[in-house]
Design an enzyme around this catalytic site. Structure first.
Site, mmCIF file in Angstrom:
data_model
loop_
_atom_site.group_PDB
_atom_site.id
_atom_site.type_symbol
_atom_site.label_atom_id
_atom_site.label_comp_id
_atom_site.label_asym_id
_atom_site.label_seq_id
_atom_site.Cartn_x
_atom_site.Cartn_y
_atom_site.Cartn_z
ATOM 1 N N ALA A 53 0.813 -1.207 0.000
ATOM 2 C CA ALA A 53 0.000 0.000 0.000
ATOM 3 C C ALA A 53 0.855 1.270 0.000
ATOM 4 O O ALA A 53 2.073 1.222 0.156
ATOM 5 C CB ALA A 53 -0.920 -0.002 1.218
ATOM 6 N N HIS A 54 0.186 2.407 -0.167
ATOM 7 C CA HIS A 54 0.896 3.683 -0.252
ATOM 8 C C HIS A 54 1.571 4.037 1.064
ATOM 9 O O HIS A 54 1.083 3.736 2.148
ATOM 10 C CB HIS A 54 -0.047 4.801 -0.706
ATOM 11 C CG HIS A 54 -1.205 5.061 0.202
ATOM 12 N ND1 HIS A 54 -2.352 4.319 0.161
ATOM 13 C CD2 HIS A 54 -1.386 5.997 1.172
ATOM 14 C CE1 HIS A 54 -3.209 4.790 1.059
ATOM 15 N NE2 HIS A 54 -2.636 5.794 1.684
ATOM 16 N N ASN A 55 2.749 4.660 0.938
ATOM 17 C CA ASN A 55 3.564 5.140 2.063
ATOM 18 C C ASN A 55 4.256 4.037 2.853
ATOM 19 O O ASN A 55 4.871 4.315 3.883
ATOM 20 C CB ASN A 55 2.747 6.018 3.029
ATOM 21 C CG ASN A 55 2.155 7.225 2.349
ATOM 22 O OD1 ASN A 55 2.689 7.725 1.359
ATOM 23 N ND2 ASN A 55 1.029 7.706 2.865
#
Length: 250
Positions: free
Chosen positions: A240-242
């Site tokens: 997922a993002h980050n």
């Protein structure tokens, strides 16, 4: 494929050799499936019988387990860590990457920069300001979005999609269907409506990373998603993002 000799392989692995150094090697295999030109290995006494019965003429073996194989007339490469030596040998004997060249159906922006020996497969698309390092390969139907940076000696298998701004290090392997740098899943809800939170960050991938087929790695939302050097992801993984994954994580 170019045939190598056992002597050349011994020099590459910096290990001792016994027997015919001119033994030709084409690749690697398990003992049951090996031809005379395949390399096999022994890392346990219980595997000796399988190797003795195989067609392979060249074996990587720890010195302490070499006695029976000497009597069988095999060419031996002596390595205490025989399995590790076999892995290194397999990489060295592997089929070389496709010869450099751009297929006639590929679409490449004039501002893209391709290094020496780069291979671009059929129907691939490379957008503006992309940089592809020396010796890298972009497979059929691959897509590199604007300002992607691809390091040297990378291999992107068919149908890999790399979104704009993504950065890949050197010797990165990405298997078919993977998507790198896609938007993360983030929304703000107000009065029954979902507003998309900005997904304008970046994805950075370190050297010697391998990413499995149909895996997706999202770009950062406002910052960076980062995979450290030597990270290995299996097929069908979602990052997922980050997210940040540290070096050598599997």
């Amino acid at each position: 494929m170019t045939l190598r000799t056992a002597k050349e392989l011994a020099e590459h692995l910096a290990c001792a050799i016994e027997g015919d150094g001119n033994t030709r090697l084409r690749g690697v295999a398990g003992p049951e499936w090996a031809s005379e030109e395949d390399l096999v290995y022994v890392d346990s006494p219980r595997h000796l019988e399988r190797v003795r019965e195989s067609k392979a003429c060249c074996v990587i073996v720890p010195p302490a387990q070499a006695g029976d194989l000497r009597a069988a007339g095999r060419t031996l490469l002596l390595a205490e860590k025989s399995k590790l030596a076999f892995v290194k040998a397999a990489a060295w004997l592997a089929v070389p990457a496709a010869a450099g060249g751009v297929h006639a159906t590929a679409v490449i922006a004039k501002s893209a920069r391709l290094g020496a020996g780069v291979s671009v497969g059929p129907f691939a698309v490379i957008e503006d300001e992309v940089t592809v390092g020396d010796g890298s390969e972009v497979g059929a139907h691959g897509f590199l979005g604007r300002q992607v940076r691809l390091g040297a000696n990378c291999r992107l298998h068919p149908r890999v999609t790399v979104y704009a701004g993504t950065r890949l290090g050197e010797r990165v392997i990405v298997h078919a269907g993977a998507v790198l740098g896609s938007d993360g899943f983030g929304y703000v809800t107000d009065e029954g409506r979902h507003w998309k939170f900005p997904q304008v960050g970046r994805l950075e991938i370190g050297d010697d990373v391998e990413i499995g087929a149909n895996t997706t790695v999202d770009r950062g939302s406002l910052g960076v998603t980062r995979l450290g050097a030597q990270v290995k992801l299996d097929n069908l993984v979602h990052v997922a993002h980050n997210v940040e994954i540290g070096e050598r994580t599997i």
